[in-house]
Design an enzyme around this catalytic site. Structure first.
Site, PDB file in Angstrom:
ATOM      1  CE1 TYR A  56      37.464  48.568  13.275  1.00 15.50           C
ATOM      2  CE2 TYR A  56      38.896  49.942  11.932  1.00 15.50           C
ATOM      3  CZ  TYR A  56      38.235  49.711  13.122  1.00 15.50           C
ATOM      4  OH  TYR A  56      38.309  50.625  14.144  1.00 15.50           O
ATOM      5  CB  CYS A  57      32.468  45.897  10.009  1.00 21.01           C
ATOM      6  SG  CYS A  57      32.433  44.296   9.167  1.00 21.01           S
ATOM      7  CD1 TRP A  58      31.370  41.146  15.470  1.00 18.39           C
ATOM      8  CD2 TRP A  58      32.193  42.788  16.718  1.00 18.39           C
ATOM      9  NE1 TRP A  58      31.564  40.640  16.728  1.00 18.39           N
ATOM     10  CE2 TRP A  58      32.072  41.636  17.519  1.00 18.39           C
ATOM     11  CE3 TRP A  58      32.700  43.957  17.286  1.00 18.39           C
ATOM     12  CZ2 TRP A  58      32.440  41.619  18.865  1.00 18.39           C
ATOM     13  CZ3 TRP A  58      33.058  43.935  18.632  1.00 18.39           C
ATOM     14  CH2 TRP A  58      32.929  42.772  19.403  1.00 18.39           C
ATOM     15  CE1 TYR A  63      38.147  46.627  18.711  1.00 16.54           C
ATOM     16  CE2 TYR A  63      36.647  44.836  19.270  1.00 16.54           C
ATOM     17  CZ  TYR A  63      37.531  45.823  19.659  1.00 16.54           C
ATOM     18  OH  TYR A  63      37.823  45.991  20.996  1.00 16.54           O
TER      19      TYR A  63
END
Length: 353
Positions: free
Chosen positions: A97-99, A126
């Site tokens: 995952y990222c932002w 996130y």
């Protein structure tokens, strides 16, 4: 299923503990602020690189920025693979995952899937995870709490630690907050986490518990150091059955001398914290306590702090804030040895529990 699979957090949650690795592809500062518990940080762009690419995006043009960014992303992902994952089997299943679940995690997930791993990318990233945690903590926990109450130095934190060691379900808010919960509670060797990280750890701890069994927790105030206990958790605690832990003042002084040994080694640090109490006790009293600290009269100082500050504050607030305290089960400790705490722990959490 086709990989990389793009799943939202609601679908990921039931299998969150089944992933072989949870990979946070954001920068190191984003990760430090908060992350999914258990995730490792493998930035596809570190803080410095994000600034470089972002500045180019605004000051030059998006195309040039994407070229530079793509090169950096490719190098970073290659380095992570070489340093961390070359030994992983085909069945290794990571969550990335990222932002927002976009380019950064998408780039990593694409390459890992091309290698042949069954990688899952978190849709919404996130932000989706954080929205779930906020929503979950806004509702009263489904668990039954038992609140360990007791005056400062009565050994509440030690009891919780021993109870956790024998298998009881323990929500240790002071441990999660890296703070002992009073004006002197700052731990010099360990900074407090961010508010969001604290909430993540509370959520993660509670989700791992069996709702048919009690959760033991200490009678905290609304704030533990600089961190605020989630309102719904605090409200549930204050309505819950209580245990009153009792220990003689002499033994409480001994216990506090052990737990706050760093202050005996640094009177200057202690005196700086005592200055926070000037409005409550006046300059003259604080100066008197400074003198005790500076001259090494720590047991005398601790006894006075208990008698004149901590005990009156506790007695004033406990009945008002914990509505079942008048019906609390009383547990008396004869001493502060490991055996005394183990006996108390087993009384509250028998081996058959």
């Amino acid at each position: 299923m086709k990989y990389p699979a793009l799943l939202n957090f609601r679908d990921v949650l039931p299998q969150l503990d089944e992933f072989d690795c949870i990979i946070d592809a954001r920068s190191e500062s984003e990760y430090a602020l908060d992350h999914i518990p258990g995730a490792i940080n493998c930035p596809v762009l570190n803080d410095e690189e994000r600034i470089r690419v972002g500045t180019m995006y605004k000051q030059v043009n998006p195309f040039e920025a994407k070229k530079v960014g793509a090169g950096l992303v490719a190098k970073n992902i290659a380095r992570h693979i070489e340093e961390k994952w070359l030994d992983k089997p085909r069945e290794w299943k990571p969550l990335v995952y990222c932002w927002r679940g976009g380019n950064r995690s998408g780039s990593m997930a694409h390459i890992l899937a091309k290698i042949g791993w069954p990688v899952v990318q978190l849709d919404g990233g996130y932000k989706a995870y954080r929205a779930h945690v906020s929503e979950a903590l806004s509702e009263p926990p489904a668990h039954t709490f038992k609140v360990i109450c007791g005056t400062t130095g009565s050994g509440k934190s030690r009891l919780l630690e021993v109870m956790a060691g024998i298998g009881a379900q323990v929500l240790d808010l002071e441990q999660l907050a890296a703070h002992r919960g009073s004006v002197l509670g700052h731990l010099p060797s360990q900074p407090q986490p961010s508010q969001k990280m604290f909430e993540s750890m509370v959520w993660h701890t509670l989700r791992g518990f069996d709702t048919s069994l009690p959760v033991f927790v200490e009678s905290e105030s609304k704030k533990v150091g600089n961190l605020r206990v989630p309102d719904a958790v605090m409200a549930k605690m204050r309505q819950s059955p209580c245990v009153s832990l009792s220990l003689s003042r002499e033994n409480r002084v001994r216990l506090l001398m052990e737990d706050y040994e760093h202050f005996t080694q640094s009177p200057e640090m202690l005196n700086a914290q005592l200055d926070c109490l000037v409005k409550l006790h006046g300059r003259e009293k604080i100066d008197s306590w400074h003198g005790m600290a500076n001259s090494g009269r720590m047991p005398e100082l601790v006894a006075q702090l208990l008698a004149e500050h901590y005990d009156p504050a506790y007695l004033k607030s406990i009945d008002r804030n914990f509505v079942q305290f008048d019906k609390a089960e009383v547990v008396e400790l004869g001493d502060i040895s490991k055996d005394d705490f183990l006996a108390a722990a087993r009384r509250l959490h028998p081996p058959s529990a």
